[in-house]
Scaffold this motif. Structure first.
Motif, PDB file in Angstrom:
ATOM      1  N   ALA A  48      15.418  -7.472   3.046  1.00 19.75           N
ATOM      2  CA  ALA A  48      14.768  -7.854   1.789  1.00 19.75           C
ATOM      3  C   ALA A  48      14.545  -6.607   0.958  1.00 19.75           C
ATOM      4  CB  ALA A  48      13.438  -8.556   2.051  1.00 19.75           C
ATOM      5  N   ALA A  49      14.914  -6.685  -0.316  1.00 18.28           N
ATOM      6  CA  ALA A  49      14.772  -5.555  -1.235  1.00 18.28           C
ATOM      7  C   ALA A  49      14.524  -6.096  -2.637  1.00 18.28           C
ATOM      8  CB  ALA A  49      16.040  -4.698  -1.224  1.00 18.28           C
ATOM      9  N   PRO A  50      13.963  -5.274  -3.522  1.00 22.85           N
ATOM     10  CA  PRO A  50      13.761  -5.743  -4.896  1.00 22.85           C
ATOM     11  C   PRO A  50      15.078  -5.963  -5.634  1.00 22.85           C
ATOM     12  CG  PRO A  50      13.156  -3.425  -4.697  1.00 22.85           C
ATOM     13  CD  PRO A  50      13.378  -3.941  -3.306  1.00 22.85           C
ATOM     14  N   ASP A  51      16.118  -5.218  -5.237  1.00 22.87           N
ATOM     15  CA  ASP A  51      17.440  -5.367  -5.850  1.00 22.87           C
ATOM     16  C   ASP A  51      18.451  -4.624  -4.989  1.00 22.87           C
ATOM     17  OD1 ASP A  51      19.378  -6.206  -7.600  1.00 22.87           O
ATOM     18  OD2 ASP A  51      18.506  -5.262  -9.384  1.00 22.87           O
TER      19      ASP A  51
ATOM     20  N   GLY B  38       9.723  -8.832  -6.925  1.00 17.82           N
ATOM     21  CA  GLY B  38       8.320  -8.449  -6.858  1.00 17.82           C
ATOM     22  C   GLY B  38       8.054  -7.272  -5.944  1.00 17.82           C
ATOM     23  N   LEU B  39       9.009  -6.935  -5.060  1.00 17.42           N
ATOM     24  CA  LEU B  39       8.835  -5.779  -4.183  1.00 17.42           C
ATOM     25  C   LEU B  39       8.757  -4.471  -4.968  1.00 17.42           C
ATOM     26  CD1 LEU B  39      11.237  -6.683  -1.235  1.00 17.42           C
ATOM     27  CD2 LEU B  39       8.769  -6.355  -1.095  1.00 17.42           C
ATOM     28  N   ALA B  40       9.243  -4.482  -6.199  1.00 16.22           N
ATOM     29  CA  ALA B  40       9.172  -3.294  -7.044  1.00 16.22           C
ATOM     30  C   ALA B  40       7.855  -3.210  -7.809  1.00 16.22           C
ATOM     31  CB  ALA B  40      10.345  -3.282  -8.032  1.00 16.22           C
ATOM     32  N   GLN B  41       7.008  -4.230  -7.677  1.00 14.02           N
ATOM     33  CA  GLN B  41       5.757  -4.256  -8.436  1.00 14.02           C
ATOM     34  C   GLN B  41       4.576  -4.636  -7.547  1.00 14.02           C
ATOM     35  OE1 GLN B  41       6.235  -6.451 -12.226  1.00 14.02           O
ATOM     36  NE2 GLN B  41       8.401  -6.569 -11.733  1.00 14.02           N
ATOM     37  N   LEU B  42       4.614  -4.203  -6.306  1.00 13.89           N
ATOM     38  CA  LEU B  42       3.578  -4.588  -5.358  1.00 13.89           C
ATOM     39  C   LEU B  42       2.209  -4.009  -5.696  1.00 13.89           C
ATOM     40  CD1 LEU B  42       5.492  -4.301  -1.953  1.00 13.89           C
ATOM     41  CD2 LEU B  42       4.779  -6.376  -3.133  1.00 13.89           C
TER      42      LEU B  42
ATOM     43  N   VAL C 222      12.291  -3.193   2.140  1.00 16.38           N
ATOM     44  CA  VAL C 222      12.214  -1.921   1.419  1.00 16.38           C
ATOM     45  C   VAL C 222      11.636  -2.149   0.029  1.00 16.38           C
ATOM     46  CG1 VAL C 222      14.191  -0.991   2.691  1.00 16.38           C
ATOM     47  CG2 VAL C 222      14.569  -2.100   0.480  1.00 16.38           C
ATOM     48  N   ASN C 223      11.161  -1.077  -0.594  1.00 15.82           N
ATOM     49  CA  ASN C 223      10.496  -1.213  -1.892  1.00 15.82           C
ATOM     50  C   ASN C 223      11.263  -0.598  -3.048  1.00 15.82           C
ATOM     51  OD1 ASN C 223      10.140   1.484  -1.336  1.00 15.82           O
ATOM     52  ND2 ASN C 223       7.914   1.495  -1.615  1.00 15.82           N
ATOM     53  N   ARG C 224      12.522  -0.246  -2.845  1.00 16.01           N
ATOM     54  CA  ARG C 224      13.371   0.292  -3.893  1.00 16.01           C
ATOM     55  C   ARG C 224      14.726  -0.406  -3.855  1.00 16.01           C
ATOM     56  NH1 ARG C 224       8.983   2.427  -4.593  1.00 16.01           N
ATOM     57  NH2 ARG C 224       8.550   4.571  -5.280  1.00 16.01           N
ATOM     58  N   THR C 225      15.493  -0.301  -4.939  1.00 18.49           N
ATOM     59  CA  THR C 225      16.837  -0.870  -4.962  1.00 18.49           C
ATOM     60  C   THR C 225      17.641  -0.323  -3.797  1.00 18.49           C
ATOM     61  OG1 THR C 225      16.831  -1.161  -7.358  1.00 18.49           O
ATOM     62  CG2 THR C 225      18.979  -1.025  -6.286  1.00 18.49           C
ATOM     63  N   LEU C 226      18.250  -1.193  -3.022  1.00 18.83           N
ATOM     64  CA  LEU C 226      18.976  -0.781  -1.828  1.00 18.83           C
ATOM     65  C   LEU C 226      20.341  -0.239  -2.223  1.00 18.83           C
ATOM     66  CD1 LEU C 226      18.647  -2.552   1.525  1.00 18.83           C
ATOM     67  CD2 LEU C 226      20.809  -1.492   0.915  1.00 18.83           C
ATOM     68  N   ASP C 227      20.602   1.007  -1.857  1.00 14.13           N
ATOM     69  CA  ASP C 227      21.827   1.696  -2.270  1.00 14.13           C
ATOM     70  C   ASP C 227      22.898   1.658  -1.185  1.00 14.13           C
ATOM     71  OD1 ASP C 227      20.912   3.526  -0.387  1.00 14.13           O
ATOM     72  OD2 ASP C 227      20.127   4.923  -1.884  1.00 14.13           O
TER      73      ASP C 227
ATOM     74  N   TYR D 174       0.805  -1.211   0.000  1.00 14.45           N
ATOM     75  CA  TYR D 174       0.000   0.000   0.000  1.00 14.45           C
ATOM     76  C   TYR D 174       0.845   1.272   0.000  1.00 14.45           C
ATOM     77  CZ  TYR D 174      -3.431  -3.468   1.493  1.00 14.45           C
ATOM     78  OH  TYR D 174      -4.241  -4.584   1.568  1.00 14.45           O
ATOM     79  N   LEU D 175       2.170   1.118  -0.109  1.00 15.22           N
ATOM     80  CA  LEU D 175       3.067   2.270  -0.012  1.00 15.22           C
ATOM     81  C   LEU D 175       4.028   2.328  -1.193  1.00 15.22           C
ATOM     82  CD1 LEU D 175       3.923   2.047   3.807  1.00 15.22           C
ATOM     83  CD2 LEU D 175       2.342   3.635   2.698  1.00 15.22           C
ATOM     84  N   THR D 176       3.497   2.140  -2.392  1.00  9.14           N
ATOM     85  CA  THR D 176       4.359   2.070  -3.576  1.00  9.14           C
ATOM     86  C   THR D 176       4.698   3.438  -4.165  1.00  9.14           C
ATOM     87  OG1 THR D 176       2.417   1.787  -4.994  1.00  9.14           O
ATOM     88  CG2 THR D 176       3.493  -0.221  -4.194  1.00  9.14           C
ATOM     89  N   ALA D 177       4.040   4.491  -3.722  1.00 12.83           N
ATOM     90  CA  ALA D 177       4.207   5.804  -4.344  1.00 12.83           C
ATOM     91  C   ALA D 177       5.560   6.442  -4.046  1.00 12.83           C
ATOM     92  CB  ALA D 177       3.086   6.742  -3.903  1.00 12.83           C
ATOM     93  N   LYS D 178       6.200   6.035  -2.944  1.00  9.54           N
ATOM     94  CA  LYS D 178       7.469   6.643  -2.543  1.00  9.54           C
ATOM     95  C   LYS D 178       8.421   5.549  -2.049  1.00  9.54           C
ATOM     96  CE  LYS D 178       5.189  10.737  -0.524  1.00  9.54           C
ATOM     97  NZ  LYS D 178       5.080  11.544   0.714  1.00  9.54           N
ATOM     98  N   PRO D 179       9.720   5.861  -2.019  1.00 13.60           N
ATOM     99  CA  PRO D 179      10.649   4.940  -1.358  1.00 13.60           C
ATOM    100  C   PRO D 179      10.218   4.744   0.094  1.00 13.60           C
ATOM    101  CG  PRO D 179      11.858   6.570  -2.635  1.00 13.60           C
ATOM    102  CD  PRO D 179      10.430   7.008  -2.634  1.00 13.60           C
TER     103      PRO D 179
END
Length: 425
Positions: free
Chosen positions: A180-183, A205-209, A159-164, A112-117
């Motif tokens: 856990a991260a999408p990448d 799939g975390l990048a396409q929730l 997290v929902n973005r590539t971990l930097d 439910y929180l895909t709009a932002k990192p």
């Protein structure tokens, strides 16, 4: 003592079969047991909730359920249950049931929180901190961690973005069990792998929730007598601020009361808080400010009690953060030192005063409740802590009294209804 420690590292023998089949009416659902080749050996879950409980993970393999015209999640929609050796970038002591269910609840919230990192830190299958930020993933992680640095120790991060690299460095400064991260950026992965016991999951799939929102999964609850309760999983109806309902109610005398509408910032924080609420054990309340949790109250038996305890928790955690920032000591350690050190005692007194002045950081926050307020006492406590806006399901016979509490406040407190309850048992 050394023998006792072995229970936490020993893999429990897995007696579960390779396939699980469930038939609901004419629909057959087939699940395949997930194992991984780790250190040259095929292994399933390390153990269940406790070291003496064998456990197995099953992933949907065939069949898709449709009930009442609603199609459920199934094969191809997997996230944590679909993880193979390719996705288990580092196994650490290799995952057990609690590691996976913590990550899974992070997924549950982040859908439910895909709009932002966004970042969620979980412990014992409840979030202890969550945040999202336009400033990026590192800012979100820092805000989530600041919510409760004590509970975050040994937790799971999702997290929902590539971990930097910046985020990886912040994570490595503390002890965590799972990430856990999408990448991952290659350099960030190298940093994380320096912690050999850290379990690192790559879940694309975390990048396409957002594709899963609104589509339920079959939620099965086992009873102590071997029975099973089947239900549709919770589906959040508040996906945008416009989905909140005006808080209004009419009493027996025919008098209608209407609450103030939240500002845009309050509405966004309420939206964020309600998303996090989907992953919190009921009865619960969540205080949020500027896109980050300030305090999360979980699993209490009464509504006013959970508010009281969450305010107490907020003050304790806030004072601890001040103590750690000033002295690199926990609040407990500073209190011990203050007993014999006048300078430490003066600092402790100042920290306590600053904590009370800000109500433990709650002043200016918003709050959501997973169930309606049966009395106005819980609302009055929230208002006394400095809350400016409240979201709750509505539907109590005392809604007029609850709204009146908001309208009587100075300044007036906003309230909206969600039109749905968010209990989680």
């Amino acid at each position: 003592m050394s023998d006792l420690k072995k229970m936490y590292t020993t893999v429990v023998e897995d007696p579960f079969p390779s396939e699980l089949v469930i038939r609901l009416g004419e629909t057959e659902l087939v699940f395949a047991k997930r194992t991984w080749t780790i250190d040259g050996e095929e292994k399933g879950l390390r153990y269940g909730e406790n070291p003496d409980q064998p456990a197995a993970l099953y992933a949907p393999a065939a069949g898709r359920l449709s009930l009442g015209g609603v199609e459920f999640r199934g094969p191809g929609d997997g996230l944590i249950c679909a993880a193979t050796e390719e996705h288990l970038l580092q196994s650490g002591k290799h995952p057990g049931k609690t590691n996976l269910t913590d990550v899974d609840n992070g997924v549950n919230i982040l859908q439910y929180l895909t709009a932002k990192p966004a970042a969620v830190i979980l412990k014992h299958n409840n979030p202890c901190g969550a945040a999202w930020s336009e400033a990026g993933l590192c800012a979100a992680f820092e805000a989530a961690f600041a919510s409760d640095r004590i509970a975050a120790f040994g937790g799971a991060i999702v997290v929902n973005r590539t971990l930097d690299v910046a985020t990886a460095e912040k994570i490595n400064a503390v002890y965590f069990e799972v990430v856990a991260a999408p990448d991952y950026e290659p350099a960030a992965l190298d940093i994380l792998k320096s912690k050999k016991n850290l379990r690192i999951f790559k879940l694309p799939g975390l990048a396409q929730l957002d594709k899963l929102v609104g589509q339920p999964y079959l939620d099965l609850k086992s009873l102590a007598d071997g029975g099973i309760v089947a239900q549709f999983s919770f589906r959040n109806r508040i996906l945008a601020a416009a989905d909140f309902l005006p808080a209004q109610a009419t009493d027996k005398a025919g008098t209608t009361v209407v609450a103030r509408t939240p500002t845009s910032q309050e509405a966004e924080d309420l939206l964020f808080a309600w998303a996090v609420e989907a992953g919190v054990t009921s009865n619960s309340v969540i205080f949020v400010k500027n896109g980050a949790t300030v305090a999360i109250g979980t699993g209490e038996q009464d509504r006013v009690g959970v508010v009281e305890l969450t305010i107490f928790k907020a003050k304790t955690k806030y004072a601890d953060s001040l103590a750690f920032a000033a002295h690199k000591l926990s609040l407990y350690e500073l209190t011990q030192k203050a007993a014999a050190d006048p300078e430490a005692a003066a600092s402790l007194a100042d920290i306590k005063a600053r904590t009370e002045a800000t109500m433990g950081g709650l002043a200016g926050s918003v709050v959501v409740s997973d169930g309606f307020f049966p009395f106005r006492d819980g609302v009055d406590l929230c208002i006394g802590a400095g809350v400016t806006a409240i979201a709750q399901p509505g539907g109590s016979i005392r809604d007029t009294e609850v709204i009146a509490a908001c309208n009587e406040a100075t300044p007036q407190v906003a309230m909206v209804f969600t039109g749905q309850r968010s209990f989680r048992h």
